[in-house]
Design a protein around this motif. Sequence first.
Motif, PDB file in Angstrom:
ATOM      1  N   GLU A  15      85.026  84.821   5.633  1.00 21.49           N
ATOM      2  CA  GLU A  15      85.490  85.186   7.096  1.00 21.49           C
ATOM      3  C   GLU A  15      84.438  85.975   7.597  1.00 21.49           C
ATOM      4  N   TYR A  16      83.899  85.828   8.968  1.00 25.85           N
ATOM      5  CA  TYR A  16      82.873  86.633   9.638  1.00 25.85           C
ATOM      6  C   TYR A  16      83.227  87.108  11.156  1.00 25.85           C
ATOM      7  N   GLY A  17      82.996  88.289  11.444  1.00 24.04           N
ATOM      8  CA  GLY A  17      83.222  88.698  12.778  1.00 24.04           C
ATOM      9  C   GLY A  17      82.171  88.229  13.825  1.00 24.04           C
ATOM     10  N   LEU A  18      82.337  87.368  14.577  1.00 27.46           N
ATOM     11  CA  LEU A  18      81.137  86.984  15.742  1.00 27.46           C
ATOM     12  C   LEU A  18      81.330  88.124  16.693  1.00 27.46           C
ATOM     13  N   THR A  19      82.477  88.399  17.001  1.00 27.18           N
ATOM     14  CA  THR A  19      82.622  89.456  17.881  1.00 27.18           C
ATOM     15  C   THR A  19      83.852  90.508  17.332  1.00 27.18           C
ATOM     16  N   ASP A  20      84.249  91.456  17.949  1.00 27.98           N
ATOM     17  CA  ASP A  20      85.335  92.155  17.683  1.00 27.98           C
ATOM     18  C   ASP A  20      86.413  91.289  17.623  1.00 27.98           C
ATOM     19  N   ASN A  21      86.577  90.155  18.384  1.00 25.39           N
ATOM     20  CA  ASN A  21      87.793  89.546  18.519  1.00 25.39           C
ATOM     21  C   ASN A  21      87.967  87.888  18.202  1.00 25.39           C
ATOM     22  N   LEU A  22      86.793  87.427  17.939  1.00 26.48           N
ATOM     23  CA  LEU A  22      86.396  86.095  17.369  1.00 26.48           C
ATOM     24  C   LEU A  22      85.828  86.299  15.889  1.00 26.48           C
ATOM     25  N   ASN A  23      86.735  85.453  15.171  1.00 35.64           N
ATOM     26  CA  ASN A  23      86.281  85.422  13.891  1.00 35.64           C
ATOM     27  C   ASN A  23      86.127  83.816  13.383  1.00 35.64           C
ATOM     28  N   ILE A  24      85.375  83.611  12.534  1.00 38.43           N
ATOM     29  CA  ILE A  24      85.209  82.099  11.931  1.00 38.43           C
ATOM     30  C   ILE A  24      85.384  82.229  10.386  1.00 38.43           C
ATOM     31  N   GLY A  25      85.587  81.148   9.849  1.00 41.02           N
ATOM     32  CA  GLY A  25      85.837  81.155   8.325  1.00 41.02           C
ATOM     33  C   GLY A  25      85.511  79.905   7.399  1.00 41.02           C
ATOM     34  N   HIS A  31     106.150  81.530  -7.764  1.00 41.57           N
ATOM     35  CA  HIS A  31     104.904  82.026  -8.291  1.00 41.57           C
ATOM     36  C   HIS A  31     104.348  83.403  -7.985  1.00 41.57           C
ATOM     37  N   TYR A  32     103.788  84.007  -8.970  1.00 40.20           N
ATOM     38  CA  TYR A  32     103.392  85.278  -8.863  1.00 40.20           C
ATOM     39  C   TYR A  32     101.832  84.976  -8.257  1.00 40.20           C
ATOM     40  N   GLY A  33     101.234  85.856  -7.241  1.00 37.97           N
ATOM     41  CA  GLY A  33     100.105  85.590  -6.776  1.00 37.97           C
ATOM     42  C   GLY A  33      99.441  86.986  -6.167  1.00 37.97           C
ATOM     43  N   PHE A  34      98.374  86.802  -5.916  1.00 35.43           N
ATOM     44  CA  PHE A  34      97.671  88.116  -5.246  1.00 35.43           C
ATOM     45  C   PHE A  34      96.393  87.766  -4.346  1.00 35.43           C
ATOM     46  N   ASN A  35      96.075  88.647  -3.667  1.00 31.99           N
ATOM     47  CA  ASN A  35      94.930  88.399  -2.683  1.00 31.99           C
ATOM     48  C   ASN A  35      94.211  89.850  -2.717  1.00 31.99           C
ATOM     49  N   ILE A  36      92.646  89.626  -2.937  1.00 31.50           N
ATOM     50  CA  ILE A  36      92.044  90.737  -3.346  1.00 31.50           C
ATOM     51  C   ILE A  36      90.692  90.415  -2.350  1.00 31.50           C
ATOM     52  N   THR A  37      90.356  91.328  -1.466  1.00 30.79           N
ATOM     53  CA  THR A  37      89.364  91.492  -0.500  1.00 30.79           C
ATOM     54  C   THR A  37      88.116  92.194  -0.759  1.00 30.79           C
ATOM     55  N   ARG A  38      86.941  91.808  -0.298  1.00 28.85           N
ATOM     56  CA  ARG A  38      85.637  92.739  -0.503  1.00 28.85           C
ATOM     57  C   ARG A  38      84.897  92.430   0.808  1.00 28.85           C
ATOM     58  N   VAL A  39      84.636  93.452   1.360  1.00 36.87           N
ATOM     59  CA  VAL A  39      84.224  93.624   2.626  1.00 36.87           C
ATOM     60  C   VAL A  39      82.544  93.880   2.602  1.00 36.87           C
ATOM     61  N   PHE A  40      81.808  93.137   3.556  1.00 36.46           N
ATOM     62  CA  PHE A  40      80.154  93.552   3.680  1.00 36.46           C
ATOM     63  C   PHE A  40      79.933  93.818   4.867  1.00 36.46           C
ATOM     64  N   ASP A  41      79.445  94.990   5.187  1.00 41.12           N
ATOM     65  CA  ASP A  41      78.985  95.370   6.831  1.00 41.12           C
ATOM     66  C   ASP A  41      77.680  94.865   6.938  1.00 41.12           C
ATOM     67  N   LEU A  42      77.685  93.821   7.931  1.00 41.28           N
ATOM     68  CA  LEU A  42      76.141  93.419   8.206  1.00 41.28           C
ATOM     69  C   LEU A  42      75.707  93.576   9.674  1.00 41.28           C
ATOM     70  N   ARG A  43      76.485  94.546  10.060  1.00 44.81           N
ATOM     71  CA  ARG A  43      75.776  94.927  11.374  1.00 44.81           C
ATOM     72  C   ARG A  43      74.465  95.777  11.411  1.00 44.81           C
ATOM     73  N   PRO A  44      73.416  95.169  12.164  1.00 43.79           N
ATOM     74  CA  PRO A  44      72.070  95.458  11.954  1.00 43.79           C
ATOM     75  C   PRO A  44      72.032  97.030  12.544  1.00 43.79           C
ATOM     76  N   ASN A  45      72.968  97.476  13.652  1.00 43.35           N
ATOM     77  CA  ASN A  45      72.458  98.839  14.254  1.00 43.35           C
ATOM     78  C   ASN A  45      73.346  99.820  13.433  1.00 43.35           C
ATOM     79  N   LYS A  46      73.862  99.693  12.421  1.00 41.30           N
ATOM     80  CA  LYS A  46      74.770 100.692  11.593  1.00 41.30           C
ATOM     81  C   LYS A  46      73.899 101.737  11.404  1.00 41.30           C
ATOM     82  N   SER A  47      74.536 103.191  11.792  1.00 42.67           N
ATOM     83  CA  SER A  47      73.641 104.243  11.419  1.00 42.67           C
ATOM     84  C   SER A  47      73.827 104.739  10.183  1.00 42.67           C
TER      85      SER A  47
END
Length: 285
Positions: free
Chosen positions: A91-101, A269-285
Amino acid sequence: MRKTISLILLLCTTGLLAQDELLEILESEQADEKGYVSATFKGTRVINGHSIETRTNGVLEFIISHRFGTINSGYDEFYGLDFSTIRLGLEYGLTDNLNIGIGRSSFDKSVDFFAKYRFIRQSKSSPITATAFTSMVRKTIDELGLEGTDRNAYTAQLLIARKFSSNFSLQVAPTLIQRNLVATAQDDNLLMAIGIGARYKVTNRIAIVSEYYPQLSDKSDQFQNSFAVGVDIETGGHVFQLHFTNAVQMNERGFIGETTDDFWDGDIHYGFNITRVFDLRPNKS
C-alpha cells in the motif's frame, strides 16, 4: 509452515532495525494532523476489513496477513496450524489522504487492487472521519473453470468512524459488492452488507478490536456472516494484530461474501497481520 516461520523470523530481525524509522513516521503523521483527531485506529485495517486510516504521502506499507485452519480441526491438523492461507500486500500513500494498493492471496490465487480516499477528518468542526474505498479482486486459479470477467468482483465502501474518547473508536462501513458470477441461484450478484468495527484501548500499547459484517442481501445457507475479534499490540512503533475469525479469505469479496465457517459453531481461525513500513519521501531530513 517452515516458509511461514522463516518469514516471521526475518520480519522480526529487520523490524528491530526499523523500529525507530517506523516510530518516526507514525509521529510525523500525527504531527501533521494538528487540529485533527489522530489514531482512531492504529492501522489501515480493523482486522479483515479496511479502517478509515490512510498512510502519509510517500510511505510504502508491506502487510503480511495470515490465517490458519480451524481450531476445532483437532490434533491431527494440529488445531489448524497445519493449514495456512496468506495474503501479501503493498500500500502506498500518493498523498496524505489518497492511498492505492495491491495484494496477492494464496486462496483461489486471487489478486486484488484498491484505492481509498479520506475526504473528511474528525476535528472540532467535524464529528467523524470518512473514507471512500473501492477495489477489484480477480480469481486466477484455473481449477475453478471461470472465464473472462466471471473471475472478477468489485467493491465500494464508505468507511465512517468516530473516536468517542481516547480509549474507544467505532466504525461503520456500508458496502456494495458486485460479483459477476455467484455460487448458487440463491445468491445475489449485487451483495449489500454493513461492516461494524470497534477498538477499545486497554493500555497505552494494547487494544481490543472487533469486526462484524452482516450481509443484507439474499444468500445461500452455505455462507455465513464474517466475525472477528482480536488484540492490537503496539511495540516500538510496530502494531501486531492477533485475532480469531471465521473468515479465511482476506479480500472483500472473500471474507464478506464467501465465508463458509460458522464462528459460533467453533469454526474459528487464528490469524495475524504484520506490517513493515518504508519511508520513501525524498525530502525526508
